[in-house]
Design a protein around this motif. Structure first.
Motif, PDB file in Angstrom:
ATOM      1  N   LEU A 193       0.845  -1.199   0.000  1.00  0.00           N
ATOM      2  CA  LEU A 193       0.000   0.000   0.000  1.00  0.00           C
ATOM      3  C   LEU A 193       0.877   1.245   0.000  1.00  0.00           C
ATOM      4  CD1 LEU A 193      -2.423  -1.081   2.880  1.00  0.00           C
ATOM      5  CD2 LEU A 193      -2.852  -1.327   0.429  1.00  0.00           C
ATOM      6  N   ILE A 194       0.379   2.300  -0.637  1.00  0.00           N
ATOM      7  CA  ILE A 194       1.047   3.601  -0.586  1.00  0.00           C
ATOM      8  C   ILE A 194       0.555   4.344   0.648  1.00  0.00           C
ATOM      9  CG2 ILE A 194       1.392   5.804  -1.761  1.00  0.00           C
ATOM     10  CD1 ILE A 194       2.603   3.553  -3.304  1.00  0.00           C
ATOM     11  N   VAL A 195       1.473   4.757   1.494  1.00  0.00           N
ATOM     12  CA  VAL A 195       1.108   5.504   2.705  1.00  0.00           C
ATOM     13  C   VAL A 195       1.105   7.003   2.363  1.00  0.00           C
ATOM     14  CG1 VAL A 195       1.654   5.957   5.120  1.00  0.00           C
ATOM     15  CG2 VAL A 195       2.189   3.712   4.112  1.00  0.00           C
ATOM     16  N   SER A 196      -0.053   7.633   2.554  1.00  0.00           N
ATOM     17  CA  SER A 196      -0.204   9.040   2.166  1.00  0.00           C
ATOM     18  C   SER A 196      -1.272   9.701   3.018  1.00  0.00           C
ATOM     19  CB  SER A 196      -0.590   9.132   0.683  1.00  0.00           C
ATOM     20  OG  SER A 196      -0.831  10.464   0.312  1.00  0.00           O
ATOM     21  N   LEU A 202       3.736  10.928  -1.442  1.00  0.00           N
ATOM     22  CA  LEU A 202       4.240   9.650  -0.952  1.00  0.00           C
ATOM     23  C   LEU A 202       4.988   9.822   0.369  1.00  0.00           C
ATOM     24  CD1 LEU A 202       4.969   6.605  -1.469  1.00  0.00           C
ATOM     25  CD2 LEU A 202       6.994   7.445  -2.674  1.00  0.00           C
ATOM     26  N   LEU A 203       4.449   9.222   1.437  1.00  0.00           N
ATOM     27  CA  LEU A 203       5.161   9.201   2.717  1.00  0.00           C
ATOM     28  C   LEU A 203       6.018   7.948   2.827  1.00  0.00           C
ATOM     29  CD1 LEU A 203       2.458  10.392   5.280  1.00  0.00           C
ATOM     30  CD2 LEU A 203       4.339  11.715   4.315  1.00  0.00           C
ATOM     31  N   GLY A 204       5.526   6.842   2.242  1.00  0.00           N
ATOM     32  CA  GLY A 204       6.236   5.574   2.307  1.00  0.00           C
ATOM     33  C   GLY A 204       5.360   4.463   1.765  1.00  0.00           C
ATOM     34  N   MET A 205       5.787   3.228   1.990  1.00  0.00           N
ATOM     35  CA  MET A 205       5.023   2.055   1.564  1.00  0.00           C
ATOM     36  C   MET A 205       4.979   1.053   2.709  1.00  0.00           C
ATOM     37  SD  MET A 205       6.052   1.192  -2.369  1.00  0.00           S
ATOM     38  CE  MET A 205       7.533   0.343  -1.842  1.00  0.00           C
ATOM     39  N   ILE A 206       3.950   0.221   2.724  1.00  0.00           N
ATOM     40  CA  ILE A 206       3.900  -0.884   3.686  1.00  0.00           C
ATOM     41  C   ILE A 206       3.447  -2.128   2.946  1.00  0.00           C
ATOM     42  CG2 ILE A 206       1.545  -0.313   4.497  1.00  0.00           C
ATOM     43  CD1 ILE A 206       2.717  -1.221   7.346  1.00  0.00           C
ATOM     44  N   GLY A 207       4.259  -3.178   3.025  1.00  0.00           N
ATOM     45  CA  GLY A 207       3.968  -4.421   2.318  1.00  0.00           C
ATOM     46  C   GLY A 207       3.950  -5.595   3.268  1.00  0.00           C
ATOM     47  N   TYR A 208       3.888  -6.803   2.695  1.00  0.00           N
ATOM     48  CA  TYR A 208       3.751  -8.008   3.514  1.00  0.00           C
ATOM     49  C   TYR A 208       4.911  -8.182   4.483  1.00  0.00           C
ATOM     50  CZ  TYR A 208      -0.297  -9.826   0.997  1.00  0.00           C
ATOM     51  OH  TYR A 208      -1.557 -10.009   0.493  1.00  0.00           O
ATOM     52  N   GLY A 209       6.122  -7.867   4.048  1.00  0.00           N
ATOM     53  CA  GLY A 209       7.272  -8.024   4.933  1.00  0.00           C
ATOM     54  C   GLY A 209       7.176  -7.142   6.162  1.00  0.00           C
ATOM     55  N   ASP A 210       6.768  -5.884   5.954  1.00  0.00           N
ATOM     56  CA  ASP A 210       6.619  -4.951   7.084  1.00  0.00           C
ATOM     57  C   ASP A 210       5.520  -5.428   8.036  1.00  0.00           C
ATOM     58  OD1 ASP A 210       8.486  -3.062   5.923  1.00  0.00           O
ATOM     59  OD2 ASP A 210       6.899  -2.596   4.480  1.00  0.00           O
ATOM     60  N   LEU A 211       4.419  -5.904   7.449  1.00  0.00           N
ATOM     61  CA  LEU A 211       3.283  -6.345   8.267  1.00  0.00           C
ATOM     62  C   LEU A 211       3.631  -7.597   9.072  1.00  0.00           C
ATOM     63  CD1 LEU A 211       0.378  -5.819   5.701  1.00  0.00           C
ATOM     64  CD2 LEU A 211       0.974  -4.364   7.627  1.00  0.00           C
ATOM     65  N   LEU A 212       4.328  -8.516   8.423  1.00  0.00           N
ATOM     66  CA  LEU A 212       4.694  -9.766   9.104  1.00  0.00           C
ATOM     67  C   LEU A 212       5.570  -9.472  10.316  1.00  0.00           C
ATOM     68  CD1 LEU A 212       4.262 -12.804   8.715  1.00  0.00           C
ATOM     69  CD2 LEU A 212       6.426 -12.882   7.463  1.00  0.00           C
ATOM     70  N   LYS A 213       6.512  -8.564  10.133  1.00  0.00           N
ATOM     71  CA  LYS A 213       7.394  -8.201  11.241  1.00  0.00           C
ATOM     72  C   LYS A 213       6.595  -7.582  12.393  1.00  0.00           C
ATOM     73  CE  LYS A 213      11.546  -5.511  12.292  1.00  0.00           C
ATOM     74  NZ  LYS A 213      12.502  -4.490  11.819  1.00  0.00           N
ATOM     75  N   ALA A 214       5.637  -6.708  12.047  1.00  0.00           N
ATOM     76  CA  ALA A 214       4.814  -6.060  13.073  1.00  0.00           C
ATOM     77  C   ALA A 214       3.983  -7.089  13.838  1.00  0.00           C
ATOM     78  CB  ALA A 214       3.899  -5.027  12.420  1.00  0.00           C
ATOM     79  N   TYR A 215       3.430  -8.086  13.127  1.00  0.00           N
ATOM     80  CA  TYR A 215       2.614  -9.115  13.780  1.00  0.00           C
ATOM     81  C   TYR A 215       3.469 -10.000  14.677  1.00  0.00           C
ATOM     82  CZ  TYR A 215      -2.024  -8.387  11.807  1.00  0.00           C
ATOM     83  OH  TYR A 215      -3.262  -7.870  11.518  1.00  0.00           O
ATOM     84  N   MET A 228       6.028   1.515   8.301  1.00  0.00           N
ATOM     85  CA  MET A 228       6.177   1.644   6.840  1.00  0.00           C
ATOM     86  C   MET A 228       7.642   1.824   6.461  1.00  0.00           C
ATOM     87  SD  MET A 228       4.873   5.553   6.193  1.00  0.00           S
ATOM     88  CE  MET A 228       5.760   6.961   6.868  1.00  0.00           C
ATOM     89  N   SER A 229       7.932   1.554   5.201  1.00  0.00           N
ATOM     90  CA  SER A 229       9.257   1.820   4.639  1.00  0.00           C
ATOM     91  C   SER A 229       9.231   3.203   4.005  1.00  0.00           C
ATOM     92  CB  SER A 229       9.606   0.780   3.574  1.00  0.00           C
ATOM     93  OG  SER A 229       9.655  -0.502   4.149  1.00  0.00           O
ATOM     94  N   GLU A 230      10.095   4.080   4.455  1.00  0.00           N
ATOM     95  CA  GLU A 230      10.106   5.448   3.929  1.00  0.00           C
ATOM     96  C   GLU A 230      11.109   5.580   2.788  1.00  0.00           C
ATOM     97  OE1 GLU A 230      10.146   8.685   6.778  1.00  0.00           O
ATOM     98  OE2 GLU A 230       9.733   7.241   8.376  1.00  0.00           O
TER      99      GLU A 230
END
Length: 635
Positions: A193-196, A202-215, A228-230
């Motif tokens: 997803l595009i974080v805005s 564009l502020l950053g992106m958040i994908g499956y890798g970022d979400l998995l780590k958070a969970y 998110m990845s900036e």
């Protein structure tokens, strides 16, 4: 030990040291002073040479340089901060520069003594570590990447821009939860997803890798902003699609955001390119990005690499527009230039000259600046340096960049980009200046320009950053555009100069040629007449684009040129540039010197007609310009 440092005996955290430990750290401490823009630590320094600094006065910033020319400042350093600890404690895994924002004074400590005391004094160690911002580490990984570029063999790909392949973006607000982001990914079957905040920037992106780590860390209720990845890699909708492919091949990522100016308008996904095959071009550009010597680069240079020449010939056979081929060739040259600058910088370090003492930006100008190159080209380049007038190390800085720029120009010459006969190169003082000097000289240039200097100025006008701190070039470009737009006298000088070189077409369409072989310099006699005319109109109406095709589109958008005239001019450029490319390829194939001279006697009837059509359009532009110039004179 000098009484100079007794003041720090009662200062936190040094009050936690024993007398012996304090003596060990401060006994060998040295007072260091840095002027604005100077580096206290440079990211290219060897880890063993990095010392620890205690900031006594002034302000500094942490800088992470990236391959796209931008730089990110994660934090400021204030008096009382320790500088250099994080790099050493992570064994060089975290690398960044620390630059003075104003006059700075530090105490430089011996690395080995300081680290030994940290390992023995747990209280002192804890305070030091707690004092290092965790923000630095959280932002570090996402901004360090090196862009290597590779392309593919699907011919249509070289004719298409990113906008033709993109899909609609899916936005999420930074305050939304990680859990909501996971649901959105699952429901919409997308990779990221595009974080805005405004569904545009564009502020950053958040994908499956970022979400998995958070969970895994049980942080699924956190806001997206925390995970998110900036500073994500993004691409303009007008760039060739191969740039995105190049990035994806060697930097796996979920999606690539596509922007139009400052607005996110789409995304590219890996699945968009499943049918694309590899090509020679992919392999060549990958080799450039991994080259470590001039000999390696030379073998990949357009004038020496037969594979690249065959690739360009195949694009001509596929009837790709010649100005698009020229842009592709320029992008290839850009990569070579960028790698040469890096190799030169590495040599400077290896020879004991150290890392660049202040920020710099290496510029290309002329046809490379406009992305309009063929095989026959020489060097047109320069360098902007951060201001260092007040530095105590002024002489060292000047000598460093003189030697550095001489290295770059020599390496480029060896790689098939000959020295500029007019001396427009970074190794010349006139073309390697501090930002303030550039501005002052541009003012003088515009006020006192004479006919001899006007051609240098037209080459300079089309400058573009290649390596270093791109913000220096962007700031200077804004300044130049504003100054030039207001200078009517300069417009008239440029018009006069352009009209001095007439397009060689007689009233009844006969092409004038030179000598017994009836040659025509296709660049000077035709292509540059179009380029110069469009540049003058662009200056007049404040168009910031450099590339001639982009300038034409901007003028059409402003309704300064009729769309039909724009298309006719594009067609003329295509035909004229195509003659140049074909002639260069013929010269390379037959081991002849590269030139822009076209032998009219070698052309068939269809080619002669095509050439004449292109020349007539260039001549018409000259006439329109001349009428405009005369009208301005009698206002």
């Amino acid at each position: 030990m000098s009484h100079t440092f007794e003041f720090y005996r009662s200062q936190y955290p040094f009050e936690l040291l024993t007398d012996k430990e304090f003596e060990e750290i401060f006994g060998n401490a040295v007072v260091k002073e840095y002027s604005k823009n100077e580096f206290i630590i440079h990211e290219d320094e060897n880890e063993d040479t990095i010392d620890i600094h205690f900031l006594v006065s002034g302000l500094a910033q942490n800088i992470m340089h990236r391959s796209n020319g931008r730089q990110l400042s994660v934090r400021f350093y204030y008096p009382g901060d320790l500088v250099g600890i994080m790099i050493l404690l992570t064994s060089g895994e975290m690398r960044f520069s620390v630059q003075a924002l104003e006059s700075v004074k530090t105490l430089r400590f011996n690395q080995a003594s300081f680290l030994e005391i940290m390992s023995n004094n747990t209280q002192f160690s804890k305070v030091v570590l707690d004092g290092i911002s965790h923000l630095m580490k959280s932002l570090y990984d996402e901004v360090k990447y090196k862009s290597s570029t590779d392309e593919q063999d699907d011919r249509e790909l070289y004719k298409k821009r990113a906008g033709a392949y993109m899909e609609p973006p899916t936005f999420i607000h930074p305050a939304e939860s990680v859990e909501k982001a996971a649901r959105m990914l699952q429901q919409q079957k997308i990779e990221a997803l595009i974080v805005s905040e405004d569904r545009e920037s564009l502020l950053g992106m958040i994908g499956y890798g970022d979400l998995l780590k958070a969970y895994f860390e049980n942080n699924h209720q956190d806001p997206v902003n925390d995970h998110m990845s900036e500073e994500s890699y993004s691409i303009s909708d007008q760039e060739f699609i191969y740039d995105a492919l190049s990035y994806l091949k060697h930097h796996p990522t979920e999606i690539i955001p596509v922007h139009h100016k400052d607005k996110i308008v789409g995304i590219l996904r890996q699945s968009s390119f499943f049918t694309i095959k590899n090509s020679v071009y992919f392999d060549l550009t990958y080799q450039i990005s991994n080259a470590t010597s001039v000999d390696e680069i030379k073998a990949l240079s357009p004038v020496y690499n037969q594979g690249f020449q065959e690739f360009v010939a195949s694009l001509i056979d596929e009837q790709m527009f010649a100005y698009d081929i020229a842009e592709l060739m320029t992008n290839y040259n850009d990569r070579i230039h960028k790698q040469v600058v890096q190799i030169a910088e590495d040599e400077m370090i290896a020879e004991g000259h150290g890392t660049p003492p202040v920020n710099y930006c290496f510029l290309v100008m002329g046809s490379e600046g406009r992305k309009e190159q063929a095989f026959s080209t020489d060097q047109d380049n320069g360098m902007i340096l951060s201001d260092y007038d007040q530095s105590r190390n002024r002489e060292h800085i000047e000598q460093y960049f003189l030697y550095f720029s001489q290295k770059i120009n020599a390496m480029l010459n060896e790689c098939g980009y000959p020295y500029c006969t007019g001396g427009i190169m970074a190794k010349e003082n006139k073309w390697r200046q501090q930002m303030s000097e550039w501005r002052n000289n541009i003012n003088d240039w515009i006020k006192k320009m004479d006919a001899e200097e006007i051609r240098d100025f037209t080459i300079f006008m089309d400058f573009r950053p290649i390596s270093g701190d791109f913000s220096l070039a962007y700031d200077l470009k804004k300044y130049v555009v504003q100054r030039v737009q207001r200078s009517l006298g300069l417009h008239q000088l440029l018009m006069k100069d352009t009209l001095r070189f007439r397009v060689p077409v007689q009233p009844f369409g006969r092409i004038s040629a030179v000598g017994k072989k009836r040659t025509l310099n296709i660049k000077k006699s035709a292509i540059m007449q179009i380029v110069n005319a469009i540049r003058i109109y662009s200056m007049k109406y404040g168009v910031e684009s450099i590339n001639t095709i982009n300038r034409l589109d901007a003028l059409a958008e402003q309704e300064r040129f009729h769309p039909r005239d724009v298309e006719n001019t594009k067609l003329a450029l295509h035909r004229l540039m195509l003659f140049r490319l074909k002639e260069n390829l013929n010269q390379l194939q037959n081991n002849k010197p590269l030139s822009n001279d076209l032998q009219l006697t070698q052309l068939n009837k269809i080619e002669r007609r095509s050439l004449k059509d292109g020349l007539l359009i260039a001549k018409r532009l000259q006439q329109v310009l001349e009428l405009s110039y005369n009208r301005n004179r009698v206002k």
